[in-house]
Design an enzyme around this catalytic site. Structure first.
Site, short mmCIF file in Angstrom:
data_model
loop_
_atom_site.label_atom_id
_atom_site.label_comp_id
_atom_site.label_asym_id
_atom_site.label_seq_id
_atom_site.Cartn_x
_atom_site.Cartn_y
_atom_site.Cartn_z
N SER A 162 -3.24 -23.12 37.64
CA SER A 162 -2.57 -23.81 38.75
C SER A 162 -1.24 -24.37 38.55
O SER A 162 -0.29 -24.66 39.35
CB SER A 162 -3.39 -24.96 39.23
OG SER A 162 -3.73 -25.98 38.46
N SER A 181 -5.45 -24.52 33.28
CA SER A 181 -4.31 -24.33 34.17
C SER A 181 -2.74 -24.87 33.53
O SER A 181 -1.92 -24.61 34.31
CB SER A 181 -4.52 -25.45 35.48
OG SER A 181 -5.42 -24.87 36.21
N LYS A 191 4.59 -31.39 37.80
CA LYS A 191 3.63 -30.76 38.63
C LYS A 191 3.34 -31.66 40.01
O LYS A 191 3.43 -32.82 39.85
CB LYS A 191 2.29 -30.40 38.06
CG LYS A 191 1.21 -29.63 38.67
CD LYS A 191 0.07 -29.09 37.97
CE LYS A 191 -0.99 -28.29 38.68
NZ LYS A 191 -2.02 -27.91 37.60
#
Ligand SMILES: [Zn+2]
Lengths: 479, 485
Positions: free
Chosen positions: B154, B178, B79
């Site tokens: 996210s 997330s 990420k």
């Protein structure tokens, strides 16, 4: 006419002299090229996290104990949020409602009276960096940021508003510096910024208890400046009030050159720091046993040392407090006594000639090469009659400048005192022959005239004549 | 099955048996990225050169007969809020578009140490704020199961990359769900470890007291392998726990006999779509049939979790994001006349709408006069929620709940309705408030879209959580289904 009373509280920042910064492993050494003592953590790069330096806690606890504070078994770090270009994270990690130490005091002495000044609390925090402008702030086409100082460990010591005069304020900070220096946790050098102080000043009519509106004065970088700034601010406020005006709550800066305080910013739009517990740091839990060990390990502090000097060495209280104000001075005094156990003589020479010389050279005792043993040797030379007190002053000057042994200096410069009666008699006879006027005056009852003759003798021997002997011999010859 | 579709443990076996090289695996992954990235858009940055170099080094180790770590040569997507030295870390924000960190996150150091292959940085909601990856200022990521839909957020890029077989495993961060919510939307396994189990050093923070790094994988076994690699104390993170990290693969046992699982009645009531409820009930029945003892439990304060979560998270975010001011790094407006204007303009131009919304919410919640009413109250709620979990865990080993109220929604469907978007975290945020671990795994489908089940464990009870998840997986086929891209 209203009589006014000042109410003064002080916030003192003291930089702790740990080897590494408060939340990272960067060096805390003073100086260094800009941005050489930095790492991702103290630059606040995204993703970095603070890790508390245990030494900082130890030093803070020591300082707190020396200031008679209660050490919190549980305290925490909070974020103080505000924007400033030299504050890498735009929040300062500090302590808010649960500081490491609370409720202490310091005894100060002003005009022969002892007064107790309360300490509200002491907390730990990180320092910000430094902005570097080209020329003045306003004219500089750019501003550079040096983060070397960012993340340096500080304690902020907040007093109660217990001081009533600029003199008391100065005495408080001097005492504070003395105590902290004794603990060894900071150099407390005002010039290098390792001790910084802000003063909150207000005035009120004598006899009232309600606090007047206060102003905060910043930017005082010597004890003298502190005293002058506070004095000025008290007078300014009284003048404003007597003219029917109102004091505005604001931050003022001390202009050393002009000798006045100047408004910096109004506190009316007071900053909202939005303090909240720093989620990156766990609470500081302090073991009682550890605090006890640190307390037991504290050195003798100035107040008790002073009392001991009066008791043990029968020194006047004044001497004792001057000698103990600076730890190095006090340690030096005691070391000299090991070699030359005449406390009052040692005290006189340290407070008088040695201090005078160091002041004139703008030197600290630690900067000068003179050792306690050498100093004691000098005093022995006087005591044994090898040199006169006057010559000793010359020798001391040379010692402070070169670090040479006193005996070597005396020998090299031929300063040994003349105590030989025969030699002195010859010189005195010559002086008497050359000064018939003074001789006549003396014989006519003007006894003071002998002083002139002694002076002439000393001059003739370049100060080496034993003054006691000169006096005795002169009197005999003039009989 | 092509190499990129396989799991880490399958590939490890092939490498150990010298049937395939690490370089071949990495090459297969990049081939897949080339083929489908246009449709999915999982990545912000690809690091092919470095990846191939790492893979070749692993192959040298294999040739030298060295013992291979289970993740050696395994392609990992990261990420884009986790720092890798010399690789751009944007947090999907204009603010950090040109930012290249000079240090590795601890999880990256750990993965490097075992020879894992970093294939690239994945898309995310800007600064991890969002539930659909639509707040990314780079581009939107699409759900591999239906490219009209969002992948969740996210960590949407990481979840989509695993689901689309563009990598084998991935790293995400989870502040209020997330990792788990996008895992549910993309039909993969996502784990939010116990707070403090994984070092946060090097993960750009959103809300420090809630953030935790965790894995997204194709199955539970790979999740255990990733935990083995990334868990453990880190002296650079004060909130990192000192504990003995077990070998999590030891818990991968096909047996839930006697395991006590609580189903919070509050979760099965409000806002849960009928279809999703059916799927979850089916999963509960499966576990019960396999020998788990399933009972209804109550988490009475859970209804306050979402507002408390949004207050605490935004408060911390407002402070964490203050450092983005144009002074030291990141985006700077160069037209401003003075420092204050420079701060204001840099932040106004550098941050997207959702980030600004949350900064303002947090600033408000912390401001004088509102602190007690909002932030402090939220902290109190947090304590009550922790106590709710503690109470249930006195009797139960695990808590089971849906991960999300609905399957993946359409791109654009919720983006103009922040409150509706925030409701995505309704089942997940309490887990972060309590600091406990949780795993999301596929447990069924609704209209061809995956549905996720959440299993919540006791603090540092990842093992039990993995055991139940593994048993469910071994007795169902949901995790084997792949999206038809
Ligand atoms: Zn540093």
């Amino acid at each position: 006419m209203t009589k006014w009373e000042a109410v003064i509280g002080l916030e003192v920042h003291v930089e702790l002299k740990t080897n590494t910064k408060i939340f990272c492993n960067c060096s805390t050494e003073f100086g260094g090229d800009p941005n050489t003592h930095v790492c991702p953590v103290c630059l606040g790069l995204p993703g970095t996290l603070p890790v508390l330096n245990k030494k900082v806690v130890e030093y803070a606890v020591k300082a707190g104990l020396a200031l008679n504070c209660e050490i919190a078994s549980y305290s925490k770090f909070d974020r103080k949020n505000y924007y400033y270009p030299d504050l890498p994270k735009n929040y300062q990690v500090s302590q808010f409602d649960l500081p490491i130490a609370k409720g202490g005091y310091l005894d100060i002495e002003v005009g022969g009276e002892t007064k107790r000044i309360g300490i509200h609390h002491m907390h730990m925090e990180e320092d910000a960096g430094k902005l570097v402008h080209q020329g003045t702030i306003m004219a500089s086409p750019y501003t550079l940021v040096d983060y070397n100082r960012g993340g340096m460990p500080l304690v902020e010591i907040v007093s109660e508003p217990d001081m009533r005069s600029a003199e008391e304020a100065r005495a408080y900070v001097e005492k504070l510096r003395s105590v902290i220096q004794y603990t060894g946790v900071s150099d407390c050098k005002m010039q290098e910024g390792s001790l910084r102080c802000d003063a909150n000043v207000s005035v009120r009519p004598v006899g009232t208890t309600k606090l007047g509106t206060k102003t905060e004065i910043k930017n005082m970088n010597s004890f003298k400046a502190l005293q002058r700034a506070v004095e000025y601010e008290i007078e300014r406020q009284i003048e404003v009030l007597e003219d029917g005006g109102k004091i505005v709550q604001e931050t003022r800066t001390w202009d050393e050159a002009k000798g006045i305080t100047i408004s910096m910013r109004s506190k009316e739009e007071a900053q909202d720091y939005r303090y909240f517990p720093d989620p990156d740091l766990v609470p500081v839990v302090i073991d009682e046993q550890w605090v006890k060990e640190l307390r037991d390990g504290l050195p003798e502090l100035p107040d008790s040392r002073k009392a001991r000097y009066v008791e043990q060495y029968s020194l006047p209280a004044y001497d004792a407090s001057v000698l103990t104000a600076i730890k190095e001075m006090s340690d030096f005094f005691e070391e000299v006594l090991d070699y030359f156990p005449q406390p009052k003589v040692v005290s006189n020479w340290i407070m008088g000639d040695l201090s005078g010389l160091l002041n004139a050279n703008q030197q600290e005792l630690t900067d000068s090469p003179i050792t306690a043993k050498q100093f004691a040797e000098l005093l022995k030379l006087i005591d044994q009659g090898t040199i006169s007190g006057k010559i000793a002053k010359t020798v001391l000057e040379e010692m402070v400048a070169t670090g040479k042994e006193p005996a070597t200096i005396v020998k090299e410069k031929g300063l040994v005192q003349i105590s030989d009666e025969g030699e002195l008699t010859k010189i005195i006879e010559e002086i008497i022959a050359n000064n018939p006027k003074s001789v006549e005056d003396y014989r006519n009852g003007k006894t003071a005239a002998i002083g002139f003759l002694v002076g002439q003798t000393m001059k003739a021997t370049k100060g080496k004549a034993n003054p006691g002997l000169v006096n005795k011999l002169l009197k005999e010859k003039l009989q | 099955m092509s190499l990129n579709q396989m799991t880490a443990h399958q590939l490890h076996q092939l490498m150990v048996n010298k049937e395939v090289s690490a370089e071949e695996i990495t090459t297969a992954v990049y081939k897949r990225i080339d083929a489908v990235e246009e449709k999915v858009k999982s990545f912000i940055t690809l690091t092919k050169e470095q990846a191939l170099e790492t893979a070749r080094n692993v192959d040298k180790q294999i040739a030298a007969g060295e013992k291979l770590s289970p993740l050696a040569g395994i392609p990992v997507a990261v990420k884009d809020n986790i720092c890798i030295t010399g690789v751009s870390t944007t947090c999907a924000s204009k603010m950090l578009a040109d930012y290249v960190p000079p240090f590795d996150a601890t999880v990256i150091e750990k993965l490097n140490a075992v020879g894992a292959v970093m294939v690239g940085k994945t898309n995310m909601d800007e600064f991890a704020m969002g539930s659909s990856t639509e707040t990314s200022t780079m581009h939107t990521t699409y759900n591999p199961w239906d490219t009209d839909r969002v992948p969740g957020g996210s960590s949407g890029g990481s979840a989509a990359a695993v689901a689309a077989d563009q990598c084998i495993v991935a790293l995400g961060t989870d502040t209020g769900g997330s990792i788990r919510q996008p895992a549910a939307f993309c039909g993969v396994v996502g784990i939010k470890p116990t707070y403090g189990a994984v070092s946060r050093y090097g993960a750009v923070p959103y809300a420090s007291s809630l953030d935790q790094i965790g894995p997204l994988t194709k199955d539970v076994t790979d999740g255990a392998l990733m935990l083995n690699a990334i868990c453990g104390h880190d002296h650079r993170d004060s909130t990192s726990a000192q504990y003995d990290v077990p070998d999590y693969t030891k818990y991968l046992e096909n047996n839930v006999q006697g395991l006590k699982i609580g189903i919070p009645k509050e979760y099965m009531a409000a806002g849960l779509g009928a279809n999703v409820r059916q799927v979850i009930e089916g999963a509960v029945a499966t576990l019960a049939n396999l020998g788990a003892e399933v009972e209804e439990v109550s988490l009475p304060h859970i209804k306050y979790a979402l507002p408390a979560y949004y207050l605490i998270a935004t408060a911390e975010a407002s402070s964490n994001l203050a450092r983005f001011d144009g002074v030291g790094f990141g985006y700077r407006d160069t037209d401003a006349d003075d420092i204050l204007q420079m701060f204001i303009k840099s932040r106004s131009e550098g941050f997207g709408e959702e980030v600004k919304r949350r900064i303002m919410l947090g600033t408000y919640a912390l401001s004088a006069g509102f602190y007690d009413a909002y932030y402090l109250k939220a902290l109190k709620v947090r304590t009550l929620i922790k106590q709710d979990f503690d109470q249930v865990f006195e009797k139960y080993d695990l808590i089971l709940s849906p991960t999300t109220p609905t399957p993946a929604f359409k791109v654009g469907e919720n983006i103009d309705d922040p409150i509706k978007m925030y409701l995505q975290d309704i089942f997940t945020s309490s887990v972060n408030l309590a600091g406990v671990p949780s795993i999301c795994l596929p447990c069924g489908f609704v209209d061809g879209l995956p549905v996720g089940m959440q299993l919540i464990g006791k603090p540092f009870g990842e093992g039990t959580m993995l055991r139940a998840a593994y048993t469910f997986e071994q007795n169902t086929e949901f995790h084997r289904q792949r999206p038809a891209l």
